[in-house]
Structure formats: C-alpha cells, structure tokens
Design an enzyme around this catalytic site. Structure first.
Site, PDB file in Angstrom:
ATOM      1  CG  ASN A 266     -25.095 -21.395 -16.513  1.00 30.34           C
ATOM      2  OD1 ASN A 266     -24.446 -21.562 -17.533  1.00 30.34           O
ATOM      3  ND2 ASN A 266     -24.543 -21.403 -15.305  1.00 30.34           N
TER       4      ASN A 266
ATOM      5  CG  HIS B 220     -37.962 -12.079 -10.277  1.00 31.66           C
ATOM      6  ND1 HIS B 220     -37.083 -12.893  -9.605  1.00 31.66           N
ATOM      7  CD2 HIS B 220     -38.655 -12.881 -11.116  1.00 31.66           C
ATOM      8  CE1 HIS B 220     -37.244 -14.133 -10.011  1.00 31.66           C
ATOM      9  NE2 HIS B 220     -38.190 -14.162 -10.930  1.00 31.66           N
TER      10      HIS B 220
ATOM     11  CG  HIS C 259     -27.501 -15.560 -12.283  1.00 31.03           C
ATOM     12  ND1 HIS C 259     -28.734 -16.167 -12.197  1.00 31.03           N
ATOM     13  CD2 HIS C 259     -26.593 -16.560 -12.359  1.00 31.03           C
ATOM     14  CE1 HIS C 259     -28.580 -17.484 -12.221  1.00 31.03           C
ATOM     15  NE2 HIS C 259     -27.280 -17.752 -12.327  1.00 31.03           N
TER      16      HIS C 259
ATOM     17  CG  HIS D  96     -33.087 -12.718  -9.871  1.00 33.38           C
ATOM     18  ND1 HIS D  96     -33.928 -11.964  -9.055  1.00 33.38           N
ATOM     19  CD2 HIS D  96     -32.272 -11.816 -10.493  1.00 33.38           C
ATOM     20  CE1 HIS D  96     -33.626 -10.676  -9.188  1.00 33.38           C
ATOM     21  NE2 HIS D  96     -32.623 -10.560 -10.050  1.00 33.38           N
TER      22      HIS D  96
HETATM   23  P1  5GP Z   1     -26.449 -20.728 -11.919  1.00 31.99           P
HETATM   24  O1  5GP Z   1     -26.086 -22.140 -11.542  1.00 31.99           O
HETATM   25  O2  5GP Z   1     -27.933 -20.487 -11.743  1.00 31.99           O
HETATM   26  O3  5GP Z   1     -25.943 -20.293 -13.253  1.00 31.99           O
HETATM   27  O4  5GP Z   1     -25.677 -19.789 -10.907  1.00 31.99           O
HETATM   28  C1  5GP Z   1     -26.096 -19.559  -9.602  1.00 31.99           C
HETATM   29  C2  5GP Z   1     -24.868 -19.140  -8.838  1.00 31.99           C
HETATM   30  O5  5GP Z   1     -25.292 -18.573  -7.618  1.00 31.99           O
HETATM   31  C3  5GP Z   1     -23.929 -20.291  -8.475  1.00 31.99           C
HETATM   32  O6  5GP Z   1     -22.642 -20.057  -9.049  1.00 31.99           O
HETATM   33  C4  5GP Z   1     -23.909 -20.283  -6.954  1.00 31.99           C
HETATM   34  O7  5GP Z   1     -22.641 -20.568  -6.415  1.00 31.99           O
HETATM   35  C5  5GP Z   1     -24.361 -18.878  -6.621  1.00 31.99           C
HETATM   36  N1  5GP Z   1     -25.065 -18.754  -5.353  1.00 31.99           N
HETATM   37  C6  5GP Z   1     -26.065 -19.559  -4.896  1.00 31.99           C
HETATM   38  N2  5GP Z   1     -26.507 -19.128  -3.711  1.00 31.99           N
HETATM   39  C7  5GP Z   1     -25.769 -18.020  -3.409  1.00 31.99           C
HETATM   40  C8  5GP Z   1     -25.766 -17.124  -2.287  1.00 31.99           C
HETATM   41  O8  5GP Z   1     -26.531 -17.249  -1.327  1.00 31.99           O
HETATM   42  N3  5GP Z   1     -24.864 -16.109  -2.314  1.00 31.99           N
HETATM   43  C9  5GP Z   1     -23.996 -15.942  -3.363  1.00 31.99           C
HETATM   44  N4  5GP Z   1     -23.147 -14.918  -3.273  1.00 31.99           N
HETATM   45  N5  5GP Z   1     -23.981 -16.752  -4.425  1.00 31.99           N
HETATM   46  C10 5GP Z   1     -24.847 -17.784  -4.446  1.00 31.99           C
HETATM   47 ZN    ZN Z   2     -35.698 -12.555  -8.164  1.00 31.30          ZN
END
Ligand code: 5GP
Ligand code: ZN
Length: 114
Positions: free
Chosen positions: A87, A46, A100, A98
């Site tokens: 982001n 994490h 990514h 977390h």
């Molecule tokens: P962020 O908005 O934080 O940059 O990106 C988070 C990403 O995680 C989003 O594009 C969203 O669609 C994806 N996401 C959220 N929940 C899940 C999940 O349970 N499984 C998968 N595979 N992607 C997820």
């Molecule tokens: Zn985490």
C-alpha cells in the site's frame, strides 16, 4: 529513523514473530492478520514507501523479491498461491510509513480488490 515503528521492529527494539531474516530484510507476522498467512516484509533500512524507491536503494526491493518464494515455502503457500500487496500513500491506505510488502495466503483472494 528513530520513531519509525518498523525501524524499531527491524532493530528488535519492538518484538515481532520473525518468519525470515537476512542482513537486509526482516519478515514477520502481521499483528492484525487479514488471512491465515499474513507476513510483512520490510527492508532493514528506512524507505518510506514505494514512492521513495530509486537507483540508490532498489537493491533492498530486490532482496525483498528474492525472499518471497522462501517465505512462501516456509509458510506453506508456495503451491497454493498468495498475494503480494504494498500500500502506498493515502489512496493506497498505507498506515505505516516504512516500505513493506504484505504476503497474504491460505485463503482465496478476491479480485479486483475493494
Ligand atoms: P499498511 O496499512 O501500512 O499497508 O500496513 C501496515 C500493517 O502493519 C498493518 O497490516 C498492521 O496490522 C501492521 N502492524 C501495525 N503495527 C504493527 C506492530 O506493532 N507489529 C506488527 N507485527 N504488525 C503491525
Ligand atoms: Zn523506518
């Protein structure tokens, strides 16, 4: 982190479509793809966001960078190109705390982003 969604995906408590995996990182398809190829790469440990990268954990970020060309080859975007996005925070519209990296490809990306 017990209640972190991506820690739970990394632990396989929550299923995902795995694209690539090694001891340190997991790459899986985004559940709500924004392009024909939309893969998320996460460290298995994490780290909340880019803001938390320091000399104690930057190895994880390096492992992610090393995996990008492998994932690009595997998803057929190595030649055509792609965009990497991480982001961070409120203005960056980070929704999962977390670290990514989004790998987006198989369509032309707009620049500058909106
Ligand atoms: P962020 O908005 O934080 O940059 O990106 C988070 C990403 O995680 C989003 O594009 C969203 O669609 C994806 N996401 C959220 N929940 C899940 C999940 O349970 N499984 C998968 N595979 N992607 C997820
Ligand atoms: Zn985490």
């Amino acid at each position: 982190m017990k209640n972190c969604l991506f820690c739970r995906i990394a632990n396989k408590e929550i299923p995902s479509e795995v694209v690539y995996e090694n001891d340190d990182i997991l790459a899986f398809n985004d559940i709500n793809p924004q392009s024909p190829v939309h893969v998320l790469i996460i460290p298995k440990t994490h780290i909340s966001s880019l803001n938390q990268i320091d000399h104690t954990n930057s190895e994880a970020a390096l492992k992610i960078l090393e995996a990008i060309p492998l994932i690009a080859k595997k998803t057929g975007i190595f030649e055509s190109g792609y965009r990497i996005v991480s982001n961070c925070g409120v203005d960056g519209m980070q929704s999962v705390d977390h670290l990514h990296f989004h790998v987006l490809g198989k369509r032309l990306m707009k620049w500058p982003p909106g």
